[in-house]
Design an enzyme around this catalytic site. Structure first.
Site, PDB file in Angstrom:
ATOM      1  CG  ASP A  41      21.743  53.337  18.040  1.00 45.76           C
ATOM      2  OD1 ASP A  41      21.142  53.252  19.130  1.00 45.76           O
ATOM      3  OD2 ASP A  41      22.990  53.260  17.961  1.00 45.76           O
ATOM      4  CG  HIS A 224      28.882  47.491  36.335  1.00 43.42           C
ATOM      5  ND1 HIS A 224      29.017  47.460  37.705  1.00 43.42           N
ATOM      6  CD2 HIS A 224      28.349  46.291  35.988  1.00 43.42           C
ATOM      7  CE1 HIS A 224      28.562  46.313  38.170  1.00 43.42           C
ATOM      8  NE2 HIS A 224      28.164  45.575  37.143  1.00 43.42           N
ATOM      9  CE1 TYR A 278      25.784  41.339  37.119  1.00 41.97           C
ATOM     10  CE2 TYR A 278      26.444  43.030  38.698  1.00 41.97           C
ATOM     11  CZ  TYR A 278      26.397  42.559  37.393  1.00 41.97           C
ATOM     12  OH  TYR A 278      26.945  43.280  36.375  1.00 41.97           O
ATOM     13  CG  ASP A 578      -1.997  69.158  46.563  1.00 43.09           C
ATOM     14  OD1 ASP A 578      -0.815  69.097  46.145  1.00 43.09           O
ATOM     15  OD2 ASP A 578      -2.285  69.048  47.774  1.00 43.09           O
TER      16      ASP A 578
END
Length: 851
Positions: A41, A224, A278, A578
């Site tokens: 990272d 956000h 929220y 399928d």
């Protein structure tokens, strides 16, 4: 676990990204015994600077999606056992009757998918849990007791500490090396790591990472914003303890947000979805988030360090987010909505604000699986903390054992597969706009059958102008414009009025009685159905037959001119697809599969498994196809071709090259609606003439166009399976009632696993149920119950206009799956008595198909 400063020169698996998802994948790979796993990272560990540590960690588990619910529940249990999860419960409030109906659906989905003890609450019961909520502002709530909040930093520390993988921070990936279509190395600013597999788990930077391998992954970043208030007097005395001391950590940017997110909530997490809000407690403070603003999309190419956009100033934060959504006649801002719901917030200032990033795909679902363009390159993107543990588990199982699964069993992947999107989804304008729509809809009540308005008309069959003239009501699937029904058939509604019951409420939205009329007309006369969105896959070469025998569950080494229905299975014996296999010549086959996301997933799987001596070409859009179905279909087809299409000359499951008028076509005598009929496949440039030839020749036979609404009700009456709905990677041929599609005398992928399942016996099997005393249409994802116990949930449901009963398909435990068993179906708050039935409900002797 090692976090040495010296980067290794090689690894079996490299995971790019050490956030919630990357750490989960590495942990679960280690749990399965994978060795030599390296995680890199660009940020410091564990606070990398991505979403995992600046997110508030709220976890609401209930979703209309079974997979999203189950991955969320697995995540909550995993992190709870790890001691990094606060199970304080979750409450979603309602300020409107429409939202109360929505919360009833929450109860039904949670019940169907096995979440414990979901319930509806009265306003006073809500405020018993959340005393800061104004009881007079709400009509009620939904309570899920195992919802809660994850401590992001502590969870990342736990993953890193418990995993056998090696983690390296401050390591920026600069390139992904791809040689001969296979990932071979990860290049970083600290050196090269040769590898056999690579997992892209960079989330916010997923688009940029994909570009390093030449992929256009549709990952749309959206800003956000979240705020934590100053201390609330009413919460005084609440323990603000944190699990992690961030003072000892290398925290990018202002550490205040990491400190705030680590504070333990004292009360249930909450949502006010009518206002897209929220909230949660942070010790003695309140955290507030809102989707109630214009979407703040970010150019995915311009995603720099998250630190650059963190900690927006209070003025910018307030202006852009909390005060902008204002109606001309009233204040509809997030600030006003919070003050109405939580009056204590009216005079509070923010002590911490966060300007973070969420990412969205065009359909709002994650992007998971191995890419077809680059072998060994896997993705785990567009996943939030809520589902990160579950997706890490299923992806690790997929990578190690070839079967995506959770502890509860195999899971369906059709809706999350990285290959499910069509080529146009890689266009930035497309996926950024669709991602913005998904952001706006996070808390919206999305109607059944809702359709977007933007980026329409991308893919149109050559029949489109004729369909438009006939008043087609189009719906988009995979970019294709497919008619649901035709206004030109409105006169049929009166003809069949006594057989088309009225539908009301939620189940009737975006529906039309014309769908029922088209269904009944096809049973009586003849209809034309546009199958252009379906794909044909040409498989040819000297080893084509041997290859198809190896990947198909059925014996497809048939005579030229014969058709065979088969399945593709994974190593665990579960259903990947399928397909219909047509032998056109000794070394040439045509494999057909459905529309939607099927071509990308199934076609790429065949291509990746084919040997060098076999050519596999996915011809989606290269052919135009009409389903010509109904008792008069033979009469119509014989009028326009010199080829013998009699029952003797063209038997069921046969195939012929013929001419329809001047149009060259491949005709398959198959029918997805259970009626006499053919599929007529022709090169796209001939498509318009094919439609016109059949249409003109059939006018005196009352030929009509037919839409997808009629197709769905007809196939359910006949018991025909739909991949991605009734069957997926979580089902096997035995449970799915498809033993005729398996020939165990042949050797095929998944055969041994399937044989073990047969010997052990299945726990459940698919079966139709019909409502005893109602003609209401039952919706998917609703619980099937008996004596207070949830047995399963509805896979698909519709009204069967030919059988005169409301039909639903469900998987039931074998002890309840016998015909005649009484069960109950809960839908939209009403409990329906129902009965298990034998299948097929329509034409069990196949007289109509074989006539």
């Amino acid at each position: 676990m090692r976090t040495d400063s010296t980067l290794p020169s090689s690894a079996e698996t490299v995971v790019v990204g050490a956030g919630a998802v990357g750490c989960s994948v590495a942990y679960h790979l280690s749990e399965l015994g994978a060795e030599n796993v390296v995680v890199v990272d660009k940020g410091p560990l564990p606070v990398t600077g991505g979403s995992s540590t600046h997110a508030p960690g709220i976890m609401f588990q209930t979703s209309p999606s079974q997979l999203m619910t189950k991955t969320a529940h697995y995540t909550s249990r995993l992190l709870d056992d790890a001691g990094v999860y606060d199970e304080v419960g979750g409450i979603e409030t309602a300020r409107s009757e429409e939202r109360m109906d929505f919360l009833q659906r929450r109860v039904e989905h949670a019940t169907a998918y096995g979440l414990p003890d979901p319930e509806l609450l009265t306003p006073s019961e809500v405020t018993d849990y959340l005393p800061l909520v104004d009881e007079d502002a709400i009509l009620g709530g939904y309570y899920s007791p195992t919802d809660g909040r994850v401590d992001g930093v502590a969870a990342l520390q736990w993953y890193i500490g418990e995993s056998d993988a090696d983690f390296y921070g401050h390591t920026a990936v600069t390139d992904l090396d791809v040689t001969g279509g296979t990932v071979t190395a990860v290049e970083t600013d600290r050196g090269r790591i040769d590898c056999e597999r690579c997992v892209i788990a960079t989330n916010n930077w997923g688009y940029q990472t994909g570009k390093m391998a030449g992929l256009d992954l549709p990952i749309a970043p959206v800003e956000h914003q979240y705020a934590v208030t100053e201390p609330v007097p009413e919460l005084a005395g609440t323990d603000p303890a944190t699990r992690v001391d961030t003072e000892a950590m290398d925290v990018p940017g202002d550490r205040s947000i990491a400190d705030a997110m680590g504070k333990t909530p004292s009360r249930p997490v909450g949502r006010d979805q009518d206002h897209s809000l929220y909230f949660r407690t942070h010790g003695d403070a309140l955290g507030l988030g809102s989707y109630n603003h214009e979407t703040l999309s970010v150019d995915p190419d311009a995603m720099g360090s998250n630190t650059e956009r963190r900690q927006a100033s209070v003025r910018e934060f307030t202006d852009r987010h909390w005060k902008r959504a204002t109606h001309p006649d009233r204040d509809t801002s997030a600030k006003r909505a919070f003050e109405e719901l939580l009056p204590v917030t009216e005079d509070l200032d923010f002590q911490t604000t966060e300007n973070g990033i969420f990412v969205f795909t065009p359909d709002g679902m994650p992007l998971v699986g191995e890419t077809s363009a680059v072998d060994g390159l896997w993705t785990a993107l567009a996943i939030w903390w809520t589902h990160s543990g579950g997706y890490g588990k299923l992806l690790a199982e997929w990578m190690e054992n070839g079967v995506p699964r959770l502890p509860s069993g195999p899971v369906p992947t059709g809706g999350i597969h990285v290959e499910r999107f069509e080529p146009h989804a890689g266009s930035k304008p497309y996926f950024v706009d669709r991602g913005a729509t998904q952001y706006r809809q996070v808390y919206s009540i999305v109607d059944p059958g809702w359709q977007p308005d933007d980026h329409r008309g991308l893919r149109r069959s050559p029949f489109h102008s004729h369909q438009r003239d006939l008043g087609a009501e189009f719906a988009q699937s995979g970019g294709w414009e497919s008619p649901k029904w035709y206004d030109s058939n409105a006169d049929l509604v009166e003809r069949y009025a006594d057989r088309i019951p009225d539908q009301e409420g939620w189940a009737a939205i975006n529906r039309s009685p014309i769908e029922g009329a088209e269904h009944l007309h096809t049973r009586d006369h003849v209809s034309m159905f546009d199958m252009t969105s379906f794909a044909s896959i040409t498989v040819e070469g000297p080893d084509a037959a041997d290859f198809l025998q190896r990947v198909c569950s059925n014996d497809v080494d048939v005579d030229v001119g014969r058709v065979r229905y088969s399945l593709l299975l994974n190593e665990g014996g579960n259903i990947l697809a399928d397909v219909t296999v047509v032998r056109l010549d000794d070394d040439e086959f045509m494999v057909t599969t459905g529309g939607g996301n099927s071509p990308g997933i199934h076609g790429s799987w065949l291509q990746s498994h084919a040997p060098d001596t076999v050519s596999v070409t996915v011809e989606e859009g290269a052919k135009s196809t009409i389903g010509l179905w109904g008792p008069k279909s033979r009469l119509l087809l014989q009028r326009v071709t010199e080829t013998d299409v009699s029952a003797e000359g063209f038997p069921y499951f046969g195939a012929k090259r013929l001419y329809v008028g001047d149009v060259p076509a491949i005709a398959l005598r198959v029918s997805y609606v259970g009626e006499l009929g053919w599929e007529l496949w022709t090169p796209t440039e001939y498509g318009a003439r094919l439609w016109e030839t059949l249409w003109e020749a059939g006018q005196d036979l009352d030929v009509r166009p037919m839409g997808t609404g009629a197709l769905e009700s007809m196939r359910l009456e006949k018991g025909y399976r739909l991949w991605g709905t009734d069957i997926d990677t979580d089902t096997d041929p035995v449970a799915a009632g498809l033993p005729f599609a398996v020939d165990t005398d042949t050797e095929f992928v998944g055969r041994d696993a399937l044989e073990r399942k047969r010997e052990a016996g299945v726990d459940s099997r698919i079966t139709p149920v019909t409502l005893d005393d109602s003609t209401d249409r039952v919706l998917a994802g609703r619980p099937v119950r008996k004596d207070g116990e949830t047995l399963g949930y509805v896979q698909a449901g519709d009204y069967g206009y030919s059988v005169g009963e409301s039909v639903a398909y469900t998987y039931l435990p074998v002890e309840y799956a016998d015909a005649g068993t009484a069960v109950e179906l809960l839908c939209e708050g009403e409990m329906y008595d129902a009965t298990v039935r034998d299948e097929p409900l329509f034409d069990p002797g196949r007289e109509k198909l074989l006539r």
